[in-house]
Design a protein around this motif. Structure first.
Motif, mmCIF file in Angstrom:
data_model
loop_
_atom_site.group_PDB
_atom_site.id
_atom_site.type_symbol
_atom_site.label_atom_id
_atom_site.label_comp_id
_atom_site.label_asym_id
_atom_site.label_seq_id
_atom_site.Cartn_x
_atom_site.Cartn_y
_atom_site.Cartn_z
ATOM 1 N N ARG B 72 0.802 -1.233 0.000
ATOM 2 C CA ARG B 72 0.000 0.000 0.000
ATOM 3 C C ARG B 72 0.835 1.284 0.000
ATOM 4 O O ARG B 72 0.561 2.212 -0.750
ATOM 5 C CB ARG B 72 -0.852 -0.050 1.275
ATOM 6 N N ASP B 73 1.863 1.354 0.837
ATOM 7 C CA ASP B 73 2.659 2.579 0.981
ATOM 8 C C ASP B 73 3.904 2.567 0.095
ATOM 9 O O ASP B 73 4.738 3.474 0.200
ATOM 10 C CB ASP B 73 3.068 2.759 2.449
ATOM 11 N N CYS B 74 4.049 1.557 -0.739
ATOM 12 C CA CYS B 74 5.241 1.475 -1.600
ATOM 13 C C CYS B 74 4.980 2.174 -2.920
ATOM 14 O O CYS B 74 3.835 2.344 -3.336
ATOM 15 C CB CYS B 74 5.610 0.007 -1.844
ATOM 16 N N HIS B 75 6.079 2.583 -3.585
ATOM 17 C CA HIS B 75 5.924 3.296 -4.853
ATOM 18 C C HIS B 75 6.272 2.439 -6.048
ATOM 19 O O HIS B 75 5.656 2.545 -7.100
ATOM 20 C CB HIS B 75 6.781 4.563 -4.834
ATOM 21 N N THR B 76 7.295 1.627 -5.915
ATOM 22 C CA THR B 76 7.700 0.792 -7.051
ATOM 23 C C THR B 76 7.879 -0.630 -6.544
ATOM 24 O O THR B 76 8.497 -0.858 -5.511
ATOM 25 C CB THR B 76 8.999 1.333 -7.685
ATOM 26 N N VAL B 77 7.300 -1.560 -7.287
ATOM 27 C CA VAL B 77 7.204 -2.946 -6.827
ATOM 28 C C VAL B 77 7.801 -3.889 -7.878
ATOM 29 O O VAL B 77 7.496 -3.772 -9.073
ATOM 30 C CB VAL B 77 5.725 -3.324 -6.569
ATOM 31 N N TYR B 78 8.668 -4.775 -7.410
ATOM 32 C CA TYR B 78 9.270 -5.798 -8.269
ATOM 33 C C TYR B 78 8.781 -7.155 -7.781
ATOM 34 O O TYR B 78 8.597 -7.361 -6.577
ATOM 35 C CB TYR B 78 10.796 -5.748 -8.169
ATOM 36 N N SER B 79 8.622 -8.088 -8.715
ATOM 37 C CA SER B 79 8.261 -9.451 -8.327
ATOM 38 C C SER B 79 9.314 -10.413 -8.834
ATOM 39 O O SER B 79 9.751 -10.308 -9.986
ATOM 40 C CB SER B 79 6.915 -9.854 -8.935
ATOM 41 N N THR B 80 9.706 -11.355 -7.981
ATOM 42 C CA THR B 80 10.573 -12.439 -8.443
ATOM 43 C C THR B 80 9.650 -13.516 -8.988
ATOM 44 O O THR B 80 9.070 -14.294 -8.236
ATOM 45 C CB THR B 80 11.406 -12.986 -7.277
ATOM 46 N N ALA B 81 9.515 -13.527 -10.298
ATOM 47 C CA ALA B 81 8.552 -14.437 -10.924
ATOM 48 C C ALA B 81 8.856 -14.495 -12.408
ATOM 49 O O ALA B 81 9.521 -13.617 -12.957
ATOM 50 C CB ALA B 81 7.127 -13.929 -10.711
ATOM 51 N N ALA B 82 8.366 -15.554 -13.028
ATOM 52 C CA ALA B 82 8.432 -15.625 -14.483
ATOM 53 C C ALA B 82 7.265 -14.833 -15.049
ATOM 54 O O ALA B 82 6.204 -14.746 -14.437
ATOM 55 C CB ALA B 82 8.366 -17.077 -14.937
ATOM 56 N N MET B 101 16.174 -0.046 -9.114
ATOM 57 C CA MET B 101 15.754 0.278 -7.738
ATOM 58 C C MET B 101 16.496 1.493 -7.204
ATOM 59 O O MET B 101 15.911 2.335 -6.523
ATOM 60 C CB MET B 101 16.068 -0.896 -6.802
ATOM 61 N N VAL B 102 17.795 1.553 -7.497
ATOM 62 C CA VAL B 102 18.589 2.670 -6.965
ATOM 63 C C VAL B 102 18.063 3.984 -7.541
ATOM 64 O O VAL B 102 17.937 4.976 -6.821
ATOM 65 C CB VAL B 102 20.090 2.478 -7.286
ATOM 66 N N GLU B 103 17.714 3.976 -8.819
ATOM 67 C CA GLU B 103 17.163 5.206 -9.415
ATOM 68 C C GLU B 103 15.882 5.622 -8.696
ATOM 69 O O GLU B 103 15.692 6.802 -8.388
ATOM 70 C CB GLU B 103 16.872 4.989 -10.905
ATOM 71 N N HIS B 104 15.018 4.656 -8.434
ATOM 72 C CA HIS B 104 13.766 4.982 -7.738
ATOM 73 C C HIS B 104 14.028 5.368 -6.283
ATOM 74 O O HIS B 104 13.413 6.296 -5.761
ATOM 75 C CB HIS B 104 12.804 3.794 -7.808
ATOM 76 N N ALA B 105 14.933 4.660 -5.644
ATOM 77 C CA ALA B 105 15.189 4.916 -4.230
ATOM 78 C C ALA B 105 15.839 6.285 -4.027
ATOM 79 O O ALA B 105 15.586 6.963 -3.033
ATOM 80 C CB ALA B 105 16.058 3.801 -3.642
ATOM 81 N N ILE B 111 10.585 1.087 -2.077
ATOM 82 C CA ILE B 111 10.697 0.011 -3.058
ATOM 83 C C ILE B 111 10.312 -1.297 -2.376
ATOM 84 O O ILE B 111 10.733 -1.544 -1.249
ATOM 85 C CB ILE B 111 12.172 -0.135 -3.515
ATOM 86 N N ALA B 112 9.568 -2.149 -3.076
ATOM 87 C CA ALA B 112 9.238 -3.472 -2.523
ATOM 88 C C ALA B 112 9.629 -4.553 -3.518
ATOM 89 O O ALA B 112 9.557 -4.356 -4.729
ATOM 90 C CB ALA B 112 7.747 -3.566 -2.220
ATOM 91 N N VAL B 113 10.075 -5.680 -2.975
ATOM 92 C CA VAL B 113 10.332 -6.860 -3.803
ATOM 93 C C VAL B 113 9.468 -7.993 -3.264
ATOM 94 O O VAL B 113 9.555 -8.336 -2.086
ATOM 95 C CB VAL B 113 11.814 -7.278 -3.765
ATOM 96 N N LEU B 114 8.620 -8.551 -4.131
ATOM 97 C CA LEU B 114 7.740 -9.654 -3.733
ATOM 98 C C LEU B 114 8.393 -10.998 -4.041
ATOM 99 O O LEU B 114 8.927 -11.196 -5.133
ATOM 100 C CB LEU B 114 6.414 -9.603 -4.502
ATOM 101 N N PHE B 115 8.316 -11.902 -3.066
ATOM 102 C CA PHE B 115 8.802 -13.276 -3.242
ATOM 103 C C PHE B 115 7.607 -14.220 -3.078
ATOM 104 O O PHE B 115 6.900 -14.146 -2.071
ATOM 105 C CB PHE B 115 9.869 -13.616 -2.191
ATOM 106 N N GLY B 116 7.413 -15.119 -4.027
ATOM 107 C CA GLY B 116 6.231 -15.976 -4.036
ATOM 108 C C GLY B 116 6.313 -17.161 -3.089
ATOM 109 O O GLY B 116 7.324 -17.383 -2.419
ATOM 110 N N ARG B 117 5.240 -17.921 -3.046
ATOM 111 C CA ARG B 117 5.162 -19.137 -2.233
ATOM 112 C C ARG B 117 6.209 -20.149 -2.692
ATOM 113 O O ARG B 117 6.518 -20.224 -3.888
ATOM 114 C CB ARG B 117 3.772 -19.758 -2.410
ATOM 115 N N GLU B 118 6.688 -20.980 -1.757
ATOM 116 C CA GLU B 118 7.738 -21.949 -2.088
ATOM 117 C C GLU B 118 7.378 -22.811 -3.297
ATOM 118 O O GLU B 118 8.201 -23.039 -4.170
ATOM 119 C CB GLU B 118 8.025 -22.877 -0.900
ATOM 120 N N ARG B 119 6.146 -23.315 -3.350
ATOM 121 C CA ARG B 119 5.800 -24.242 -4.434
ATOM 122 C C ARG B 119 5.166 -23.523 -5.613
ATOM 123 O O ARG B 119 5.473 -23.782 -6.752
ATOM 124 C CB ARG B 119 4.803 -25.295 -3.934
#
Lengths: 243, 243
Positions: B72-82, B101-105, B111-119
């Protein structure tokens, strides 16, 4: 890609760490693992379980009784260790070490990287056997990496050195970036509709607002398909039926 | 160093993976961890044990019920995903993503980085919430990284971006590289002794052999202390008593 380095684990205590290191190695395309005196013997069920299949795919692990035997046929040796104060040797970041390894490997040398014991690392005698040390520049206030993490970071740098993946890619499937003609058409249509609907209330501001609207959508760099969607959005918002 | 990214784990199943990820984050100086719906609740003893103390040092983990609230409070979001085939989004290597990220930061964004479920990773709805995807270019034939390894590699690239460690350093303690005068002195002495002892049997080869000997020792770039040791070696081999 020239010869990948051989990773050599010195007296690892936990089978789990061996397995996790093997997995990290194979993740990075590094397949030759040697172990000096694994505490719990070899093969190790725990190592195999933690390797997620890597140990079944890699060539058989070679076991040695001491470090000198393990590096006997190697030409250039790196150690993951802090430099003892009494020694004068190059200390490299993983990135610089891998650059150095590539130079040696292109010369058809066998390269080895030594990883110390989980708790006590490498002895000074073992460190003395290496041409250079690799120091991973992590947070100095919280710097303990486990064995597999150290193996992963060095393996990752090795892999990145030859990796041809474009740093940034925007795969578009069957779409293609819209031509500037198509972009201009949808923007012009939007501007005309906005003008007719009284959006531009202050005439002197009209050009600036048009520019800002174009800038916002230009940053999105729409595809040809998305331009069609955009036209559909305008049509729908106008209350017209979509064709 | 600008604002570090916030790492957000989505519905992680194993407390061990949360703990290992926290440890990897703190290794890289990244301290803000958020978790969406940890399967086994929070706090987690297993997570704390596996974090090797990292969770005690980092600010308290924040728990959310869904991804939208977590970013909610983040501005730029990255996902580790295909990248799903149906989507058009930038796909970045960790190195390129961190540059981005450095440019945005530097612009004071969160900045947020999303990591998915293990499976099962991230759902398409969750991926759609991110501005760009991060794809780690590992061995395509053995590409499964665990959660903590993915967190480590992205964290490591973040850290390396600002790291000031010289790529190669040769710490010498109280020593210093020898001057060329000192190097020349010891080489000249060696050559004179070798001449007197009949080492240079073929006169025409003498200059070439001298050059090759100097080249070998020059590559070592001896320190001032090592030049003294070298003189001592010559003296000892001559059968003279060391002073």
């Amino acid at each position: 890609m020239p010869n990948a380095p051989i990773f050599i684990l010195i007296e690892p205590q936990m089978g789990e760490n061996i397995g996790a290191s093997a997995r990290a190695m194979l993740n990075c395309g590094i397949t030759e693992l040697r172990i000096v005196n694994p505490r719990d013997g070899w093969p190790s069920e725990k190592a195999h379980a933690m390797s997620s299949g890597a140990l079944d795919i890699m060539p058989p692990v070679q076991i040695f009784e001491n470090v000198k035997d393990a590096i006997r046929d190697c030409h250039t040796v790196y150690s993951t260790a802090a430099l003892p104060r009494t020694m004068v040797k190059p200390v490299m970041t993983p990135r610089a070490a891998v650059r150095d390894m590539v130079e040696h490997a292109q010369n058809h040398e066998k390269i080895a990287v030594l990883f110390g014991r989980e708790r006590s690392g490498l002895s000074n005698e073992e460190i003395a056997l290496s041409h250079a040390l690799i120091s991973i520049p992590v947070n100095p206030e919280f710097s303990s990496l486990n064995l597999a993490q150290a193996a992963l970071l060095i393996g990752y740098e090795w892999r990145m050195m030859a990796d041809q993946t474009p740093p940034v890619d925007i795969p578009m499937g069957k779409s293609f970036p819209a031509t500037q003609k198509d972009f201009d058409d949808v923007m012009t249509r939007l501007e005309n509709e906005l003008t007719q609907h009284g959006f531009f209330r202050v005439d002197e501001m009209k050009d600036l607002m048009k520019q800002n609207i174009r800038n916002m959508f230009m940053r999105a760099q729409p595809t040809d398909q998305e331009i069609k969607t955009f036209h559909g959005i305008i049509t729908a918002l106008l209350g017209k039926k979509l064709k």
